[in-house]
Structure formats: C-alpha cells, structure tokens
Design a protein around this motif. Structure first.
Motif, PDB file in Angstrom:
ATOM      1  N   MET A   1      65.871  -7.601  52.072  1.00 49.57           N
ATOM      2  CA  MET A   1      65.484  -8.534  53.121  1.00 49.57           C
ATOM      3  C   MET A   1      64.561  -9.622  52.580  1.00 49.57           C
ATOM      4  O   MET A   1      64.664 -10.791  52.976  1.00 49.57           O
ATOM      5  N   ALA A   2      63.673  -9.258  51.662  1.00 50.99           N
ATOM      6  CA  ALA A   2      62.737 -10.231  51.101  1.00 50.99           C
ATOM      7  C   ALA A   2      63.456 -11.335  50.341  1.00 50.99           C
ATOM      8  O   ALA A   2      62.933 -12.451  50.215  1.00 50.99           O
ATOM      9  N   ALA A   3      64.651 -11.042  49.843  1.00 52.32           N
ATOM     10  CA  ALA A   3      65.393 -12.019  49.032  1.00 52.32           C
ATOM     11  C   ALA A   3      66.220 -12.990  49.864  1.00 52.32           C
ATOM     12  O   ALA A   3      66.799 -13.936  49.314  1.00 52.32           O
ATOM     13  N   ILE A   4      66.292 -12.800  51.182  1.00 46.04           N
ATOM     14  CA  ILE A   4      67.101 -13.672  52.025  1.00 46.04           C
ATOM     15  C   ILE A   4      66.428 -15.033  52.183  1.00 46.04           C
ATOM     16  O   ILE A   4      65.219 -15.125  52.425  1.00 46.04           O
TER      17      ILE A   4
ATOM     18  N   GLY B   1      69.337  -8.726  58.503  1.00 44.80           N
ATOM     19  CA  GLY B   1      68.312  -8.567  57.487  1.00 44.80           C
ATOM     20  C   GLY B   1      68.826  -7.928  56.219  1.00 44.80           C
ATOM     21  O   GLY B   1      68.059  -7.287  55.498  1.00 44.80           O
ATOM     22  N   SER B   2      70.093  -8.101  55.941  1.00 40.84           N
ATOM     23  CA  SER B   2      70.714  -7.387  54.829  1.00 40.84           C
ATOM     24  C   SER B   2      71.668  -8.313  54.082  1.00 40.84           C
ATOM     25  O   SER B   2      71.672  -9.520  54.282  1.00 40.84           O
TER      26      SER B   2
ATOM     27  N   PRO C   1      64.968 -17.908  54.013  1.00 38.87           N
ATOM     28  CA  PRO C   1      64.454 -17.924  55.385  1.00 38.87           C
ATOM     29  C   PRO C   1      65.303 -18.725  56.361  1.00 38.87           C
ATOM     30  O   PRO C   1      65.476 -18.325  57.516  1.00 38.87           O
ATOM     31  N   GLU C   2      65.842 -19.855  55.911  1.00 36.33           N
ATOM     32  CA  GLU C   2      66.653 -20.666  56.824  1.00 36.33           C
ATOM     33  C   GLU C   2      67.993 -20.003  57.125  1.00 36.33           C
ATOM     34  O   GLU C   2      68.538 -20.137  58.231  1.00 36.33           O
TER      35      GLU C   2
ATOM     36  N   ALA D   1      59.403 -15.002  60.242  1.00 32.66           N
ATOM     37  CA  ALA D   1      60.025 -15.491  59.010  1.00 32.66           C
ATOM     38  C   ALA D   1      59.384 -16.791  58.552  1.00 32.66           C
ATOM     39  O   ALA D   1      59.192 -17.014  57.351  1.00 32.66           O
ATOM     40  N   ARG D   2      59.029 -17.639  59.503  1.00 27.40           N
ATOM     41  CA  ARG D   2      58.489 -18.951  59.158  1.00 27.40           C
ATOM     42  C   ARG D   2      56.973 -18.929  58.946  1.00 27.40           C
ATOM     43  O   ARG D   2      56.433 -19.803  58.271  1.00 27.40           O
TER      44      ARG D   2
END
Length: 265
Positions: free
Chosen positions: A173-176, A34-35, A178-179, A140-141
């Motif tokens: 984490m919000a910027a990762i 998550g980083s 999702p896939e 996440a999805r």
C-alpha cells in the motif's frame, strides 16, 4: 510468463501463469484499492496449474501507466483491452473489494466476455462510502501512503492472519501512487451499481470474510440477493482480504464454482 502487457489504454501490468486449452477458461484476478496484482500470488500458484491465470493492475497501480481521471468504467475497459491483447474472448473474473466493482462493471458493459463472476468482500453500494472516501483521500494527501498503510493494515485483517501478511500489506500500500489511490478510492467508495445489478446474468459467487469490518457480510448478502444468479458463501475467521488470509478456503470455493461452470460450457 511474467511481466507487463500493452493495451489500447496504455501499459497494463499483468502477471500470467499456467496454460490455455481444454474446457478450462482463463481466470482474471482484480485487486482492491489499497493493493496491487501481487496480492493474488497464492491464487496464481494454485489456479495456474490447470488453466491460464492472470492478475492485473489498474491504470496507475503497480506496473501500469497512470491515466488522469480514470474511472471504474475505465478500469473495466482496460481489463477488457488486456483480454483482447492476450487474445482471450471469454474468461472468469474474480475481484476483491474494488476488484469486485470492476468485475461487475465488466459484466454490465461487456457481458459476453465474462463467463463467471467471483465477487469477494464487495458490494453494490456501500452505505458509508462517502465518509470512507473522504477519510481515505484526506489521509492519503495529508499523512502520505506509508502512514496511511500503517494505520489501516490491521483493520483489514481478521482473526490470526498469516504471519507477515500485515507487513506485506503495508509495503504494498505504501508503494501506491497517491493520485492513483485517490482515483481508486473514488471508483470503489462512491460506486453505486444497484440500478444495474439486474443486468448481470453471469453466474456469480459472492464471498465475504466473517470478520470483515470494512465491507461487512450484510453487504454481500444484499449484493447476492440483487444479482440474478448468485451463490453466497462466507469464509470463517477472515477479514477484508479473504484470498490472502485464508487462501486454501478461498481457492477451494473458487475452484469448485468455476469448475462447475466449465463443465456446463
């Protein structure tokens, strides 16, 4: 120097600081699921004073190109390709959580490239890994990365984390993608390295926060017991992100460990 580095596996975002030379081997830092590489800024500032320190993103994370279907072995191979591009033959490797899994994959499949291992808040196999994977991917999805980050960040931290750290975790984490996160979640939570741990002969330092509720200290105990050459140390009042929560203690332990190895080289 700061910026991205091209590798055989595509563009891998990396931050490098410090200098090469002398008896001090480079030190590569690998982040959690998550980083991204930015979590290692306290370590880059410290270790970059006397050696080359590198923090890198996995494919799809941060500044790195997405690679469909990437596995933990692909992550490890991408990190070896990064070392190749930087003309580094051998390095110490420090990984936290997923980073610990990737570091061990490097040591298993590319043993001559890993001088020393620091494995923080990780494991050989997580007994609840499948359930954690299902929850993480489902969230996440369904609710998206930002909502997942806001619900998860506090559980990653131990007693009295540094001011602002929780907000930083949420933002990162919000910027990762999702896939990319889904692939990272599979790489860590579905990992089972238990049959290969005996192949890791690099000296290892196994660290864990005493308040880690995600990968409890018992998992680090079992990991250290299974590795041929491991030291096991706890970091008091830290949760899952020991390097960011207690950077002074983390840096001191890692510095002592890798300096001892450099002195024996």
């Amino acid at each position: 120097m700061f910026g991205g580095t091209e590798t055989l596996s595509g563009r891998i975002g990396a931050i490098t600081t410090g200098v090469r030379g002398g008896s001090r081997l480079p030190l590569l830092f690998l982040h959690g699921v998550g980083s991204d590489k930015s979590v290692w800024m306290p370590q880059l500032a410290h270790f970059g004073q006397e050696r080359l320190a590198i923090a890198a993103d996995y494919p799809g994370y941060g500044d790195s190109h997405f690679r469909p279907g990437a596995t933990r072995k692909d992550y490890a191979d991408a990190m070896i390709a990064l070392l190749d591009r930087l003309e580094i033959g051998e390095a110490h490797v420090c990984g936290l959580s997923l980073g610990g899994i990737v570091a061990m994959e490097m040591a298993i499949h590319h043993p001559t490239r890993v001088a020393g291992l620091v494995i923080a808040n990780s494991f050989g196999r997580h007994p609840d890994g499948e359930a954690i994977y299902d929850r993480s991917v489902g969230a996440a999805r369904s609710i998206g990365m930002e909502a997942l980050a806001r619900t998860r960040a506090a559980s990653l931290l131990g007693i009295e984390p540094p001011a602002g750290l929780e907000d930083e975790l949420v933002e990162t984490m919000a910027a990762i993608d999702p896939e990319a996160y889904v692939l990272g979640a599979e790489a860590v939570w579905r990992a089972d390295l238990t049959r290969d741990l005996h192949r890791i002969h690099s000296p290892a330092l196994v660290l864990c926060g005493t308040e880690d509720a995600i990968t409890p200290p018992a998992l680090s105990d079992a990991l250290a017991a299974a590795l041929p050459a491991a030291r096991r140390v706890d970091i008091a009042e830290a949760g899952h992100l020991t390097n960011a929560e207690r950077p002074l203690a983390f840096n001191r332990l890692v510095e002592q460990f890798i300096s001892d190895l450099d002195g024996k080289a």
